[in-house]
Design an enzyme around this catalytic site. Structure first.
Site, PDB file in Angstrom:
ATOM      1  CE  LYS A  53      -3.745  -2.263   2.438  1.00  0.00           C
ATOM      2  NZ  LYS A  53      -4.110  -2.771   3.759  1.00  0.00           N
ATOM      3  CD  GLN A  97      -3.427  -4.480   6.822  1.00  0.00           C
ATOM      4  OE1 GLN A  97      -3.572  -3.445   6.184  1.00  0.00           O
ATOM      5  NE2 GLN A  97      -3.685  -5.657   6.301  1.00  0.00           N
ATOM      6  CG  ASP A 120      -9.944  -0.581   4.756  1.00  0.00           C
ATOM      7  OD1 ASP A 120      -9.578  -0.933   3.623  1.00  0.00           O
ATOM      8  OD2 ASP A 120      -9.380  -0.938   5.799  1.00  0.00           O
TER       9      ASP A 120
HETATM   10  N1  GUN Z   1      -6.377  -6.970   6.097  1.00  0.00           N
HETATM   11  C1  GUN Z   1      -6.396  -7.675   4.942  1.00  0.00           C
HETATM   12  N2  GUN Z   1      -6.981  -6.964   3.962  1.00  0.00           N
HETATM   13  C2  GUN Z   1      -7.342  -5.779   4.512  1.00  0.00           C
HETATM   14  C3  GUN Z   1      -7.959  -4.607   3.998  1.00  0.00           C
HETATM   15  O1  GUN Z   1      -8.344  -4.506   2.828  1.00  0.00           O
HETATM   16  N3  GUN Z   1      -8.119  -3.605   4.872  1.00  0.00           N
HETATM   17  C4  GUN Z   1      -7.739  -3.694   6.160  1.00  0.00           C
HETATM   18  N4  GUN Z   1      -7.956  -2.650   6.952  1.00  0.00           N
HETATM   19  N5  GUN Z   1      -7.159  -4.739   6.673  1.00  0.00           N
HETATM   20  C5  GUN Z   1      -6.953  -5.787   5.848  1.00  0.00           C
END
Ligand code: GUN
Length: 287
Positions: A53, A97, A120
């Site tokens: 990211k 996350q 998200d």
């Molecule tokens: N953990 C795995 N995929 C994601 C995601 O798309 N967003 C978040 N916040 N945590 C994750």
């Protein structure tokens, strides 16, 4: 027959080029899109996601921060961190996350994010808006899937869709998005009887169950569009999807690969929604 491979990588690159223009325009107005990722603990998969990211955010010229916390941070301390970033004008997007350590209630943390900065799309306000048909922020994986179906001109209206997997972040929202485009949608899950027969009714089959190579050609209606959301490791550590792609590609009309399918689109939509948030702020400042 061999399926058209729907490249998420290709579409992610196309969209990223367009998004670069949006970032440049924002910067001319003195606004740099800002994304902060809150990462708790040392989970290796999370570390990899978060680094990807950051790499993509920096490539677009974002203000990007990974804020790391020890695994024993308390719920209250983490809540206070979230609140601090809610108030911080440098950040238009906040992502916590997941998964979080067991002693922290993830729902409580996600609920604390300002829904305007919830890039998200996991906040109950954003979920609620989606489910009443007035979406604002949308969970990024389903949003990316819809962009792929659009890009590859897969017809949705009046079609039969089956979604395997009922999670809040993929199954439920993709079902809703397909319904909003007038598909007839059935949700399937681990307790569904004769899953292969049900899946075979689908013109559009979305598979998000987290079981490597679970979906075989017996699940596929000839010509169907098959979306593979799986990210599993096989016995050699190789990344594989939920779909047995070699044999399914012989029956399906369209298929997303793993890797380079849904994965790159998830991050793209995250950055897309952060730019949208920054654009909203720019519009407010101009009013
Ligand atoms: N953990 C795995 N995929 C994601 C995601 O798309 N967003 C978040 N916040 N945590 C994750």
């Amino acid at each position: 027959m061999s399926a058209t491979i729907m490249s998420g990588k290709l579409l992610a690159d196309e969209m990223t080029n367009e998004m670069q223009n949006d970032v440049n325009k924002l910067k001319e107005k003195g606004i740099t899109p800002g994304l902060v990722v809150l990462l708790v603990g040392e989970d290796p998969a999370s570390q990899t996601y978060v680094k990807n990211k950051e790499k993509r955010a920096l490539a677009l010229g974002f203000h990007s921060l990974i804020k790391r916390y020890p695994a024993d941070i308390t719920e209250e301390e983490l809540l206070n961190e979230v609140k601090q970033y809610n108030e911080d004008p440098l950040f238009h997007g906040i992502l916590v996350q997941l998964p979080l350590p067991k002693h922290i209630d993830s729902d409580k943390i996600v609920n604390a994010i300002d829904s305007v900065k919830d890039v998200d799309g996991f906040h109950p306000v954003n979920m609620g808006k989606l489910f009443i048909g007035k979406p604002d922020k949308i969970p990024c994986t389903p949003y990316g899937i819809m962009k792929m179906l659009e890009r590859y001109k897969v017809e949705i209206e009046g079609k039969t869709a089956v979604v395997i997997g009922r999670s809040n972040i993929v199954g439920k929202p993709i079902a809703q998005l397909l319904m909003m485009k007038n598909a007839t949608v059935t949700m399937a899950h681990s307790k569904t009887k004769d899953l292969a027969a049900l899946a075979r009714t689908a013109d559009i089959l979305v598979v998000a169950i987290g079981k490597g190579h679970f979906v075989t050609k017996e699940f596929i209606k000839p010509g169907a569009a098959v979306i593979d959301v799986g990210m599993n490791r096989d016995e050699n550590g190789k990344l594989i999807g939920d779909v047995k792609s070699d044999e399914v590609a012989e029956v399906a009309g369209y298929l997303t690969p793993v890797p380079k399918g849904v994965g790159p689109m998830t991050i793209t939509m995250l950055l897309y929604q952060t730019i949208e948030s920054a654009n909203k702020l720019a519009a407010l400042l101009e009013d």
